[in-house]
Design a protein around this motif. Structure first.
Motif, mmCIF file in Angstrom:
data_model
loop_
_atom_site.group_PDB
_atom_site.id
_atom_site.type_symbol
_atom_site.label_atom_id
_atom_site.label_comp_id
_atom_site.label_asym_id
_atom_site.label_seq_id
_atom_site.Cartn_x
_atom_site.Cartn_y
_atom_site.Cartn_z
ATOM 1 N N ALA A 185 0.982 -4.498 -11.813
ATOM 2 C CA ALA A 185 0.717 -3.095 -12.134
ATOM 3 C C ALA A 185 -0.128 -2.984 -13.399
ATOM 4 O O ALA A 185 -1.050 -2.155 -13.484
ATOM 5 C CB ALA A 185 2.036 -2.339 -12.292
ATOM 6 N N ALA A 190 -4.968 1.285 -2.054
ATOM 7 C CA ALA A 190 -4.152 0.571 -3.037
ATOM 8 C C ALA A 190 -4.567 -0.878 -3.228
ATOM 9 O O ALA A 190 -4.125 -1.530 -4.180
ATOM 10 C CB ALA A 190 -2.675 0.625 -2.621
ATOM 11 N N THR A 191 -5.407 -1.407 -2.345
ATOM 12 C CA THR A 191 -5.822 -2.800 -2.471
ATOM 13 C C THR A 191 -7.231 -2.961 -1.912
ATOM 14 O O THR A 191 -7.653 -2.229 -1.009
ATOM 15 C CB THR A 191 -4.861 -3.751 -1.727
ATOM 16 N N THR A 243 -3.679 -3.813 -12.680
ATOM 17 C CA THR A 243 -4.368 -2.694 -12.023
ATOM 18 C C THR A 243 -4.879 -1.704 -13.059
ATOM 19 O O THR A 243 -6.021 -1.228 -12.979
ATOM 20 C CB THR A 243 -3.418 -1.980 -11.049
ATOM 21 N N ASP A 244 -4.040 -1.390 -14.040
ATOM 22 C CA ASP A 244 -4.445 -0.453 -15.092
ATOM 23 C C ASP A 244 -5.594 -1.011 -15.919
ATOM 24 O O ASP A 244 -6.503 -0.271 -16.316
ATOM 25 C CB ASP A 244 -3.254 -0.132 -16.004
ATOM 26 N N HIS A 295 4.180 0.372 -3.806
ATOM 27 C CA HIS A 295 4.596 1.505 -4.634
ATOM 28 C C HIS A 295 3.407 2.410 -4.945
ATOM 29 O O HIS A 295 3.523 3.642 -4.909
ATOM 30 C CB HIS A 295 5.222 0.997 -5.933
ATOM 31 N N ALA A 296 2.259 1.805 -5.234
ATOM 32 C CA ALA A 296 1.063 2.606 -5.511
ATOM 33 C C ALA A 296 0.652 3.429 -4.297
ATOM 34 O O ALA A 296 0.199 4.573 -4.428
ATOM 35 C CB ALA A 296 -0.081 1.692 -5.943
ATOM 36 N N LYS A 335 4.071 6.078 -3.533
ATOM 37 C CA LYS A 335 4.539 7.032 -4.553
ATOM 38 C C LYS A 335 3.939 8.427 -4.399
ATOM 39 O O LYS A 335 4.673 9.424 -4.456
ATOM 40 C CB LYS A 335 4.230 6.454 -5.939
ATOM 41 N N ALA A 353 4.155 -3.922 -6.024
ATOM 42 C CA ALA A 353 3.272 -3.055 -6.813
ATOM 43 C C ALA A 353 2.305 -2.280 -5.911
ATOM 44 O O ALA A 353 2.078 -1.078 -6.116
ATOM 45 C CB ALA A 353 2.496 -3.898 -7.832
ATOM 46 N N VAL A 354 1.736 -2.961 -4.926
ATOM 47 C CA VAL A 354 0.755 -2.318 -4.047
ATOM 48 C C VAL A 354 1.423 -1.248 -3.180
ATOM 49 O O VAL A 354 0.903 -0.136 -3.014
ATOM 50 C CB VAL A 354 0.056 -3.380 -3.172
ATOM 51 N N VAL A 412 -8.256 -2.143 -9.189
ATOM 52 C CA VAL A 412 -7.773 -2.790 -7.972
ATOM 53 C C VAL A 412 -8.587 -4.035 -7.635
ATOM 54 O O VAL A 412 -8.043 -5.093 -7.303
ATOM 55 C CB VAL A 412 -7.805 -1.782 -6.796
#
Length: 491
Positions: free
Chosen positions: A410, A140-141, A413-414, A358-359, A362, A355-356, A418
């Protein structure tokens, strides 16, 4: 949580056993001071000399110190007063703060839970949760792990571990107040009033220490890790969870305890990565606190009046005067800029972590959405950590800012991936501003600066003197060659 955790009350007393202890606890609890960072009131739910409404110490702690006390209490009160008047250290008596924080912890939290020593099973569970959390965060990061160890703390251990950070946060504010107390008299009078000023400073240090200790003690009963307020309160590299508070946090959520622990471990590990690999971030945040503290002004006219009329035999006068709100933030551009810088930076930290995490959670935790929303509601309702920090420097972590920051990260990221998102932490000037939080899409799709071209230009500029010297050397060589040729021709 009290609105005035840094008001000036006296330390909580241990309730006696039996009915007498219950009566005393009922009389002394529930008071709440004025809603300003330097008000002088007690903390709700923490029985103390300050007392509650209608109690013997409702207006000031000094009256309670000498009224309605049994001989043992009276001896403790004299000892406490002696500590206050003999203190000669910095702006805050941190020994007293530590002592009172531990006393507050030992009394238990308002929900009735008591502090307990952390056993081997809890330590192992925390270590495993942090290890798994770090593994999930790798996807995620781009920031590598920042936790060199995972620790499980009791509430008392949290107090011990975080006091150095509180000292760094609070001392600038308290120093500003203490300096003002000594500067209100004309210089020629300060020598004559030296003992009085020294007494006032000693009392001020003890009073600050008392209420900071109460605040940190209450906070220890509710935080779940070392980074609940978005600042690195614990030692660098130590990802910490408080098992007793983690259990309390998840008690009514209908979520398996191991999922609650893992989600909170994700947040703690994410904070550790950010503060470990963004070296300027900690000093940026703490520097903004110091900048804000320098802007605090003191009503010198009121303070001069207090000093002029102060009777050493009637120390509650100082208490009552200070309770009227002598210390206020100064509404200057510098003060506003420091506050805005700090608020935005904290929102970006918490938004990035949100955000990180949650990614990472999830796809793996069925309860990820519920846990995320629970934490957001906790912040929105003015959780204890946010209230403590707001009282400390007049800052409120507005939930709207946190949600905006999370959406912005977020979206980044999109749009950039990352690596592109995390690259913004390379320098504070690259981060989104408060204006960007209002228009996240504008920031996300803004044309990015090509720093490689800038580096190339700087490199060329740095190399120009050498090129110039080389050119001059070549020119000198050519000139010598020409002179030699002329000499040969003449010969």
């Amino acid at each position: 949580m009290s609105d005035t955790p840094f008001g000036f009350g006296l330390p909580p007393e241990e309730p006696d056993d039996g009915d007498e202890g219950k009566k005393k606890d009922q009389q002394s609890g529930g008071g709440q001071g004025p809603a300003n960072p330097f008000g002088f009131g007690g903390l709700p739910g923490a029985g103390g000399f300050g007392g509650g409404p209608g109690g013997p110490g409702a207006d000031n702690p000094f009256a309670a110190m000498f009224g309605s006390l049994n001989p043992n209490d009276l001896g403790a009160a004299f000892q406490q007063l002696g500590q206050m008047l003999s203190y000669e250290g910095g702006p805050v008596n941190w020994d007293m703060a530590k002592q009172i924080a531990r006393q507050t912890v030992s009394q238990g939290s308002p929900d009735g839970t008591k502090d307990t020593s952390v056993g081997p099973a809890d330590r192992k569970s925390v270590e495993e949760a942090v290890r798994l959390a770090d593994l999930w965060l790798d996807d995620a990061t781009s920031l590598p792990s920042g936790a060199t160890s995972a620790v499980a703390w009791s509430r008392a251990e949290w107090v011990e571990a975080t006091l150095p950070a509180w000292k760094e946060l609070v001392d600038p504010v308290a120093e500003r107040v203490g300096t003002a107390m000594g500067d209100v008299l004309p210089e020629e009078m300060q020598a004559m009033a030296g003992p009085l000023i020294g007494m006032m400073r000693s009392m001020g240090g003890a009073m600050f220490g008392t209420q900071i200790g109460q605040a940190v003690g209450v906070l220890a009963g509710e935080v779940v890790g070392s980074s609940d307020i978005g600042l690195p309160l614990g030692p660098a590299g130590k990802a910490a969870l408080l098992p007793v508070n983690v259990e309390t946090f998840g008690k009514d959520l209908s979520v398996p305890p191991e999922e609650v622990r893992l989600y909170l471990a994700l947040r703690e590990a994410a904070h550790q990565r950010l503060f470990a690999h963004v070296p300027w971030l900690r000093s940026h945040l703490f520097g903004a606190v110091d900048g804000y503290a320098r802007g605090i002004k003191v009503d010198t006219a009121k303070l001069e009046d207090v000093v002029g009329q102060f009777d050493p035999q009637n120390p509650e006068q100082l208490q009552e005067a200070l309770q009227q709100g002598m210390f206020q933030p100064e509404d200057t551009p510098e003060q506003k800029a420091a506050l805005a810088r700090l608020e935005t930076a904290l929102a970006l930290v918490e938004g990035w972590v949100d955000a990180v995490v949650h990614a990472a959670a999830k796809p793996r935790l069925s309860s990820a959405d519920a846990l995320r929303e629970t934490l957001r509601r906790r912040r929105a309702s003015g959780g204890p950590a946010e209230q403590t920090f707001a009282t400390l420097i007049g800052l409120e972590l507005r939930p709207r800012r946190l949600r905006d920051a999370s959406r912005l990260w977020a979206s980044l990221t999109d749009a950039r991936g990352v690596d592109g998102r995390d690259a913004l932490w390379a320098h504070p000037d690259m981060l989104p501003t408060a204006t960007d939080l209002d228009d996240p899409d504008g920031f996300v799709h803004r044309e990015q600066i090509d720093f490689s071209e800038l580096d190339k230009m700087l490199g060329e500029a740095a190399g120009k003197p050498d090129l110039k010297k080389k050119a001059e050397g070549e020119a000198e060589g050519d000139s010598e060659g020409e002179d030699k040729n002329k000499g040969d021709d003449a010969g």
